[in-house]
Design a protein around this motif. Sequence first.
Motif, PDB file in Angstrom:
ATOM      1  N   SER A 250     -12.423 -19.627  42.261  1.00 19.44           N
ATOM      2  CA  SER A 250     -12.765 -18.751  41.142  1.00 19.44           C
ATOM      3  C   SER A 250     -11.998 -19.146  39.888  1.00 19.44           C
ATOM      4  O   SER A 250     -12.555 -19.194  38.780  1.00 19.44           O
ATOM      5  CB  SER A 250     -12.462 -17.294  41.513  1.00 19.44           C
ATOM      6  N   ALA A 251     -10.706 -19.449  40.059  1.00 17.43           N
ATOM      7  CA  ALA A 251      -9.884 -19.884  38.922  1.00 17.43           C
ATOM      8  C   ALA A 251     -10.383 -21.206  38.352  1.00 17.43           C
ATOM      9  O   ALA A 251     -10.399 -21.409  37.133  1.00 17.43           O
ATOM     10  CB  ALA A 251      -8.426 -20.015  39.359  1.00 17.43           C
ATOM     11  N   ALA A 252     -10.782 -22.124  39.239  1.00 12.73           N
ATOM     12  CA  ALA A 252     -11.299 -23.413  38.777  1.00 12.73           C
ATOM     13  C   ALA A 252     -12.573 -23.231  37.965  1.00 12.73           C
ATOM     14  O   ALA A 252     -12.782 -23.917  36.946  1.00 12.73           O
ATOM     15  CB  ALA A 252     -11.558 -24.324  39.983  1.00 12.73           C
ATOM     16  N   MET A 253     -13.428 -22.304  38.394  1.00 11.08           N
ATOM     17  CA  MET A 253     -14.667 -22.044  37.642  1.00 11.08           C
ATOM     18  C   MET A 253     -14.369 -21.411  36.289  1.00 11.08           C
ATOM     19  O   MET A 253     -15.038 -21.705  35.292  1.00 11.08           O
ATOM     20  CB  MET A 253     -15.587 -21.127  38.465  1.00 11.08           C
ATOM     21  N   LEU A 254     -13.335 -20.547  36.243  1.00 16.76           N
ATOM     22  CA  LEU A 254     -12.954 -19.949  34.961  1.00 16.76           C
ATOM     23  C   LEU A 254     -12.402 -21.019  34.021  1.00 16.76           C
ATOM     24  O   LEU A 254     -12.727 -21.047  32.834  1.00 16.76           O
ATOM     25  CB  LEU A 254     -11.911 -18.851  35.185  1.00 16.76           C
ATOM     26  N   ALA A 255     -11.561 -21.910  34.564  1.00 24.73           N
ATOM     27  CA  ALA A 255     -11.020 -23.003  33.755  1.00 24.73           C
ATOM     28  C   ALA A 255     -12.143 -23.905  33.243  1.00 24.73           C
ATOM     29  O   ALA A 255     -12.149 -24.319  32.073  1.00 24.73           O
ATOM     30  CB  ALA A 255     -10.018 -23.810  34.572  1.00 24.73           C
TER      31      ALA A 255
ATOM     32  N   ALA B 248      -7.097 -22.991  25.857  1.00 25.78           N
ATOM     33  CA  ALA B 248      -7.454 -22.177  27.020  1.00 25.78           C
ATOM     34  C   ALA B 248      -6.247 -21.937  27.915  1.00 25.78           C
ATOM     35  O   ALA B 248      -6.045 -20.828  28.425  1.00 25.78           O
ATOM     36  CB  ALA B 248      -8.572 -22.864  27.801  1.00 25.78           C
ATOM     37  N   MET B 249      -5.431 -22.989  28.116  1.00 25.63           N
ATOM     38  CA  MET B 249      -4.253 -22.863  28.972  1.00 25.63           C
ATOM     39  C   MET B 249      -3.303 -21.797  28.438  1.00 25.63           C
ATOM     40  O   MET B 249      -2.864 -20.906  29.186  1.00 25.63           O
ATOM     41  CB  MET B 249      -3.526 -24.200  29.061  1.00 25.63           C
ATOM     42  N   TYR B 250      -3.005 -21.854  27.150  1.00 27.48           N
ATOM     43  CA  TYR B 250      -2.059 -20.891  26.588  1.00 27.48           C
ATOM     44  C   TYR B 250      -2.673 -19.499  26.454  1.00 27.48           C
ATOM     45  O   TYR B 250      -1.960 -18.493  26.572  1.00 27.48           O
ATOM     46  CB  TYR B 250      -1.517 -21.391  25.254  1.00 27.48           C
TER      47      TYR B 250
ATOM     48  N   MET C  82      -3.628 -18.985  38.111  1.00 26.56           N
ATOM     49  CA  MET C  82      -4.114 -20.203  38.748  1.00 26.56           C
ATOM     50  C   MET C  82      -4.946 -21.050  37.796  1.00 26.56           C
ATOM     51  O   MET C  82      -4.835 -22.290  37.778  1.00 26.56           O
ATOM     52  CB  MET C  82      -4.905 -19.846  40.016  1.00 26.56           C
ATOM     53  N   ALA C  83      -5.766 -20.410  36.987  1.00 27.14           N
ATOM     54  CA  ALA C  83      -6.586 -21.160  36.027  1.00 27.14           C
ATOM     55  C   ALA C  83      -5.722 -21.839  34.979  1.00 27.14           C
ATOM     56  O   ALA C  83      -5.993 -22.978  34.567  1.00 27.14           O
ATOM     57  CB  ALA C  83      -7.597 -20.230  35.360  1.00 27.14           C
ATOM     58  N   SER C  84      -4.650 -21.157  34.546  1.00 24.49           N
ATOM     59  CA  SER C  84      -3.759 -21.773  33.560  1.00 24.49           C
ATOM     60  C   SER C  84      -3.041 -22.977  34.165  1.00 24.49           C
ATOM     61  O   SER C  84      -2.809 -23.986  33.478  1.00 24.49           O
ATOM     62  CB  SER C  84      -2.755 -20.749  33.031  1.00 24.49           C
ATOM     63  N   LEU C  85      -2.691 -22.907  35.459  1.00 25.50           N
ATOM     64  CA  LEU C  85      -2.061 -24.043  36.130  1.00 25.50           C
ATOM     65  C   LEU C  85      -3.041 -25.210  36.272  1.00 25.50           C
ATOM     66  O   LEU C  85      -2.657 -26.379  36.118  1.00 25.50           O
ATOM     67  CB  LEU C  85      -1.535 -23.618  37.501  1.00 25.50           C
ATOM     68  N   ILE C  86      -4.287 -24.903  36.598  1.00 16.37           N
ATOM     69  CA  ILE C  86      -5.317 -25.949  36.691  1.00 16.37           C
ATOM     70  C   ILE C  86      -5.486 -26.648  35.344  1.00 16.37           C
ATOM     71  O   ILE C  86      -5.557 -27.886  35.259  1.00 16.37           O
ATOM     72  CB  ILE C  86      -6.657 -25.344  37.163  1.00 16.37           C
ATOM     73  N   LEU C  87      -5.517 -25.856  34.282  1.00 12.93           N
ATOM     74  CA  LEU C  87      -5.639 -26.438  32.940  1.00 12.93           C
ATOM     75  C   LEU C  87      -4.395 -27.230  32.560  1.00 12.93           C
ATOM     76  O   LEU C  87      -4.486 -28.240  31.853  1.00 12.93           O
ATOM     77  CB  LEU C  87      -5.907 -25.327  31.920  1.00 12.93           C
ATOM     78  N   ALA C  88      -3.224 -26.787  33.045  1.00  8.96           N
ATOM     79  CA  ALA C  88      -1.995 -27.535  32.772  1.00  8.96           C
ATOM     80  C   ALA C  88      -2.050 -28.916  33.419  1.00  8.96           C
ATOM     81  O   ALA C  88      -1.648 -29.918  32.807  1.00  8.96           O
ATOM     82  CB  ALA C  88      -0.792 -26.747  33.280  1.00  8.96           C
TER      83      ALA C  88
END
Length: 305
Positions: free
Chosen positions: A75-80, A39-41, A191-197
């Motif tokens: 919103s990004a956190a919910m997507l992650a 998901a992150m990548y 932002m979602a990719s950073l949260i997943l990172a």
Amino acid sequence: MKADRAPIPVFIPLFIGIIAISFSSIFVKWSDSPVSVQAMYRLMITAIMMLPFAGKYAGDARSLKRSEWGLLALSAAMLALHFLLWMGSLQWTSVASSTIILALQPVFVMIGAYLWFKERTSLGALFGMSIAFLGVFLLIGSSGFGGQEGHFKGDLMSLLGTAAVAVHMLLGQLLLRRLPSFLYSWLVFVMASLILAVYNQIQGYSFTGYSGREWGIFLLLAIVPTVFGHLLFNWLMKFASASTVSMSVLGEPVGASVLAFLILHETMYPLQAAGGALVLLGLILFLRVGASPKRPKEFEQKGAA
């Protein structure tokens, strides 16, 4: 009717988009990497591809208030969370079950819009929603009748992941009142990719050392279901009605199930098939009567698979 005329018949890009998003679950199943890394990548590569076009929105980004940055982060956190749950569900349940449950996304958005924005809907939409949820209960309940071990866990993860993406979309509905859709999507992806990172760092998952095959899957996840799927649907909104493009949500579980049968040799048990049929029937009724006329068109057709 739309004022613009599509350069090619609408059904051609619509069919391409449905096939593209149907491959999302297949790519996830193919990968041996943790789903949070996938998901992150996927999000990171998509954001990099969008970067050359993001510069012209710098002024809009600078004008954002602190509260709006907070809503973007949520919103990004919910997507992650959606990606963690839905992509994770594919480790436990079948492609067909997971994508059929994911197709309930418009129903969850309608429920959230009623609770949050007090939007009203018709009795016909409520009837369709009831049939769809009856199908979900049958689908999840069938895990004890010949389903694979952990089937219930996977179906429940898909259901929770669908609820998470509905919250993400409702937050987007607020933010799109003053943000261009491109900028909103790009910021949320970053932002979602950073949260997943951060999540991957905490879990101790490696950021490198993956095989060429895995990097190829990460790239495919970014290009096929995102560029040739959801972004193509966005383009179609200029030429086709929102209701027409919204029906693509029904195409993903059908296309994904066919691909899973042909490529992964997955099958559905009779009770699962019956539950899936009820979900699709309920969604057809739900979408045909129009559940949320006040929803911005950007969110009437988007999926997040």
